[in-house]
Write a protein that holds these residues in place. Structure first.
Motif, PDB file in Angstrom:
ATOM      1  N   ALA A  55      10.387  -0.040  -5.113  1.00 22.98           N
ATOM      2  CA  ALA A  55       9.097  -0.868  -5.492  1.00 22.98           C
ATOM      3  C   ALA A  55       7.877  -0.781  -4.701  1.00 22.98           C
ATOM      4  CB  ALA A  55       9.256  -2.035  -5.825  1.00 22.98           C
ATOM      5  N   ALA A  56       8.198  -0.111  -3.492  1.00 31.67           N
ATOM      6  CA  ALA A  56       7.460   0.297  -2.374  1.00 31.67           C
ATOM      7  C   ALA A  56       6.716  -0.764  -1.873  1.00 31.67           C
ATOM      8  CB  ALA A  56       6.392   1.632  -3.028  1.00 31.67           C
ATOM      9  N   THR A  58       3.458  -5.891   2.476  1.00 33.58           N
ATOM     10  CA  THR A  58       2.240  -6.076   2.435  1.00 33.58           C
ATOM     11  C   THR A  58       1.728  -7.103   1.132  1.00 33.58           C
ATOM     12  OG1 THR A  58      -0.142  -5.168   2.158  1.00 33.58           O
ATOM     13  CG2 THR A  58       1.758  -4.070   0.990  1.00 33.58           C
ATOM     14  N   PRO A  59       1.415  -8.222   1.548  1.00 35.13           N
ATOM     15  CA  PRO A  59       1.334  -9.544   0.638  1.00 35.13           C
ATOM     16  C   PRO A  59       0.362  -8.890  -0.695  1.00 35.13           C
ATOM     17  CG  PRO A  59       1.045 -10.189   2.639  1.00 35.13           C
ATOM     18  CD  PRO A  59       1.161  -8.746   2.833  1.00 35.13           C
ATOM     19  N   SER A 105       8.041   9.050   4.981  1.00 33.30           N
ATOM     20  CA  SER A 105       6.880   9.441   4.288  1.00 33.30           C
ATOM     21  C   SER A 105       7.212   8.330   2.934  1.00 33.30           C
ATOM     22  CB  SER A 105       7.244  10.935   3.625  1.00 33.30           C
ATOM     23  OG  SER A 105       8.639  11.128   2.986  1.00 33.30           O
ATOM     24  N   TRP A 106       5.713   8.646   2.029  1.00 32.10           N
ATOM     25  CA  TRP A 106       5.781   7.697   0.974  1.00 32.10           C
ATOM     26  C   TRP A 106       6.891   7.937  -0.163  1.00 32.10           C
ATOM     27  CZ3 TRP A 106       4.667   7.989  -3.850  1.00 32.10           C
ATOM     28  CH2 TRP A 106       3.727   9.149  -4.538  1.00 32.10           C
ATOM     29  N   PHE A 148       3.054  -0.109  -0.899  1.00 28.28           N
ATOM     30  CA  PHE A 148       2.923   0.991  -0.049  1.00 28.28           C
ATOM     31  C   PHE A 148       2.897   2.349  -0.746  1.00 28.28           C
ATOM     32  CE2 PHE A 148       2.896  -1.745   3.512  1.00 28.28           C
ATOM     33  CZ  PHE A 148       4.247  -2.435   3.656  1.00 28.28           C
ATOM     34  N   ASN A 149       2.568   2.430  -1.792  1.00 28.74           N
ATOM     35  CA  ASN A 149       2.266   3.732  -2.544  1.00 28.74           C
ATOM     36  C   ASN A 149       1.456   4.370  -2.033  1.00 28.74           C
ATOM     37  OD1 ASN A 149       4.399   3.980  -4.550  1.00 28.74           O
ATOM     38  ND2 ASN A 149       3.379   2.534  -5.955  1.00 28.74           N
ATOM     39  N   LYS A 150       1.543   5.583  -1.705  1.00 27.21           N
ATOM     40  CA  LYS A 150       0.741   6.604  -1.241  1.00 27.21           C
ATOM     41  C   LYS A 150       0.370   6.343   0.318  1.00 27.21           C
ATOM     42  CE  LYS A 150      -0.838   8.720  -5.475  1.00 27.21           C
ATOM     43  NZ  LYS A 150      -1.961   9.245  -6.210  1.00 27.21           N
ATOM     44  N   TYR A 151       1.297   5.467   0.933  1.00 24.76           N
ATOM     45  CA  TYR A 151       1.170   5.308   2.270  1.00 24.76           C
ATOM     46  C   TYR A 151       2.124   5.685   3.063  1.00 24.76           C
ATOM     47  CZ  TYR A 151      -2.614   2.207   1.898  1.00 24.76           C
ATOM     48  OH  TYR A 151      -3.888   1.438   1.548  1.00 24.76           O
TER      49      TYR A 151
END
Length: 127
Positions: free
Chosen positions: A74-75, A23-24, A51-52, A28-31
């Motif tokens: 780094a998500a 995702t530019p 899971s995240w 993706f934290n908490k996704y």
């Protein structure tokens, strides 16, 4: 959230392909993240979810043992490693993201549970 997947391509049966989804400018934290595929004339199916926190994953029987979903620390990137591909794996593959807040161990397997989808990338496996 915009999702961008790497290119798939044309491969032979038995080959491996690794897809990535980013995702530019974001994370993706908490996704929770998932990979879906849509075969020609068929419905979309979830082939992997994570899971995240990264500690829980899901695979249907059709890909279990051959596909692996992972995410970097780094998500920022989610991967789908696909091994021992067969012509039945030929499909449009796309990544998806769903907000799960603080539910770090959750993953989803239904498209209706996801909030964002990437455009998809074609993977074609020849026999």
């Amino acid at each position: 959230v915009q999702l961008q997947a790497s290119e798939g391509g044309l491969v032979q049966a038995g080959d491996s392909v690794k897809l990535s989804c980013t995702t530019p400018g974001g994370t993706f934290n908490k996704y929770t993240m998932g990979w879906f595929r849509r075969r020609a004339g068929g419905k979309s199916e979830c082939v992997a979810a994570i899971s995240w926190s990264g500690e829980n994953t899901y695979y249907p029987d059709s890909v279990k043992g051959r596909f692996t979903i992972s995410r970097d620390i780094a998500a920022t990137t989610v991967y789908l490693q696909m091994n021992n591909l067969s012509p039945e794996d030929t499909a449009l593959y796309f990544c998806a993201a769903a907000r799960v807040g603080d539910q770090s161990t959750f993953y989803y397997t239904q498209m209706s549970e996801y909030d964002y989808f990437g455009r998809g990338t074609q993977v074609t496996v020849s026999s």
